[in-house]
Design an enzyme around this catalytic site. Structure first.
Site, PDB file in Angstrom:
ATOM      1  N   GLY A 178       0.723  -1.126   0.205  1.00 54.27           N
ATOM      2  CA  GLY A 178       0.023   0.165  -0.022  1.00 54.27           C
ATOM      3  C   GLY A 178       0.937   1.229  -0.067  1.00 54.27           C
ATOM      4  O   GLY A 178       2.230   1.273   0.228  1.00 54.27           O
ATOM      5  N   CYS A 179       0.208   2.300  -0.220  1.00 56.99           N
ATOM      6  CA  CYS A 179       0.920   3.628  -0.531  1.00 56.99           C
ATOM      7  C   CYS A 179       1.479   4.013   1.030  1.00 56.99           C
ATOM      8  O   CYS A 179       2.661   4.434   1.346  1.00 56.99           O
ATOM      9  CB  CYS A 179      -0.148   4.735  -1.107  1.00 56.99           C
ATOM     10  N   TYR A 180       0.519   4.125   1.978  1.00 57.43           N
ATOM     11  CA  TYR A 180       1.018   4.568   3.400  1.00 57.43           C
ATOM     12  C   TYR A 180       2.197   3.671   3.961  1.00 57.43           C
ATOM     13  O   TYR A 180       3.268   4.095   4.256  1.00 57.43           O
ATOM     14  CB  TYR A 180      -0.158   4.560   4.438  1.00 57.43           C
TER      15      TYR A 180
END
Length: 416
Positions: free
Chosen positions: A219-221
């Site tokens: 994921g991005c986070y």
């Protein structure tokens, strides 16, 4: 602890000032030649550069050399091509000399030309969009799966076994299928594939990624947070308690679906927290930090939605182990990522901005001494659609196909 001024000056004294723009010079001797010379790959050329890997890596594997010599490319399918990450895959692959898109799916847009869905990519010669059920994978070598969470498992389960797959959803990121069920609200529908999946945080797991058939793209986070924190946890430089993370994302991180909360009038001139104490990226982040620590790590994480299209900043507050300074954290991250293509540290007191990475596959970070004794602040920025999704996916598939990791990814950030 050293003063703030001394801590900020230490990196500059170490000779970290960039020589060619923000990232510095990348020309380095490698195997007897300078890596910024062009290497011929098929009909196009690319600039190949070295990188410090989780284990030493070659710029070209025998498999890649054979493909290049024969002129054969890698035939790609993009599932869920009408979303933001699907469109970003297409944009990136426009300059990839070895990947050629052969199949594109979008159930609600089936039958349409891709250029009518995304006019900014109308110049690309692409196949017509089809429904997933109508896709023909017989002429495909690899798949980027950009489908929503919860829909991917059964589709990937039915794909031909010869395909290499990078899944951009969250469906294979959590090793514990019971934890997946707890956070995503339904049981895992392909547990046998979960056992096979490799977590695709490229800079930290590239040796496993090279040999994988199925890669779970992070994921991005979790990407923006684990890249700085995992090396520090592994080196036992920060305490495992009281890790506080304040993260902010552009609206594209919420996907392209029509949602009232993402309307312009709802988000303009505003910033708001969401997923407070319950964001689904929490177990993914804690899984990576727990692996690094070999001990359970629990974090305090609050994400925020910003009124901007793309970009992500994670600000991390950590407690230092006794005798460790903020400068020690900086020097360890500098050593860990020295020579890396896509992870860079700023020098001195310069603060990373999302505008420093827009449209690129870079992660930029810096470390600061907190005014509270014994604590440090780490700031990390990425483009959530590139390093946080599609760019890292291409980076991973390059490794899986035996190609140079940076192939097709040397877009420089857009500024201003």
């Amino acid at each position: 602890m050293a003063s703030s001024a001394a801590a900020a000056a230490a990196p500059a004294r170490a000779g970290l000032a960039p020589q060619n723009g923000i990232f510095g010079s990348n020309s380095k001797p490698f195997a007897g030649f300078m890596l910024k010379t062009a290497q011929q790959v098929g009909p196009l050329s690319l600039r190949a550069r070295g990188s410090v890997a989780s284990s030493p890596r070659k710029l070209f594997s025998p498999k890649a050399a054979a493909a290049t010599k024969s002129g054969d490319g890698v035939r790609i399918a993009v599932l869920g091509a009408s979303g933001y990450t699907g469109a970003e895959i297409v944009r990136i692959l426009a300059n990839h000399p070895q990947f050629e898109i052969k199949v594109m799916t979008a159930d609600r847009k089936a039958g349409e030309q891709f250029g009518s869905v995304f006019p900014h990519l109308i110049s690309q010669d692409l196949p017509r969009l089809v429904a997933v059920k109508d896709a023909d994978f017989s002429g495909v070598d690899a798949v980027f799966c950009c489908l929503p969470h919860g829909t991917t498992q059964e589709i990937i389960k039915d794909l031909p076994r010869h395909l290499k797959i990078v899944d951009l959803s969250a469906d294979f990121r959590l090793r514990d299928i019971n934890e997946y069920a707890e956070w995503y609200g339904h049981s895992h529908r392909a547990p046998e594939l979960q056992e096979e999946a490799v977590y695709g945080l490229t800079e930290l797991h590239r040796d496993d990624i090279r040999n994988a058939r199925l890669v779970a793209n992070p994921g991005c986070y979790p990407t923006s947070i684990q890249l700085p924190l995992v090396p520090l946890v592994k080196a036992k430089l920060i305490k495992l308690t009281n890790i506080i993370i304040d993260a902010k994302s552009g609206v594209s991180g919420a996907g392209r679906g029509a949602k009232e909360a993402n309307l312009y009038t709802e988000i303009a001139e505003s910033i708001h927290a969401y997923g407070i104490t319950s964001h689904r990226h929490v177990p993914e982040i804690e899984q990576g930090l727990t692996d690094a620590a070999d001990s359970k790590v629990t974090i305090s994480f609050t994400p925020h939605l910003m009124c901007m299209k793309r970009g992500m900043q994670s600000t991390m507050y950590v407690e230092l182990v006794s005798g460790v300074t903020a400068s020690d954290l900086y020097e360890h991250l500098k050593s860990t990522y020295e020579g890396e293509e896509f992870v860079k540290l700023l020098h001195g007191s310069s603060a990373p901005r999302t505008s420093h990475v827009a449209g690129s596959n870079y992660c930029i970070m810096n470390v600061y001494e907190d005014r509270i004794p014994g604590r440090a602040i780490i700031i990390s920025v990425i483009d959530n659609l590139v390093k946080g999704a599609s760019g890292q996916a291409v980076q991973n598939l390059n490794l899986m196909m035996g190609l140079p990791e940076n192939m097709g990814l040397q877009y420089q950030p857009l500024f201003p």
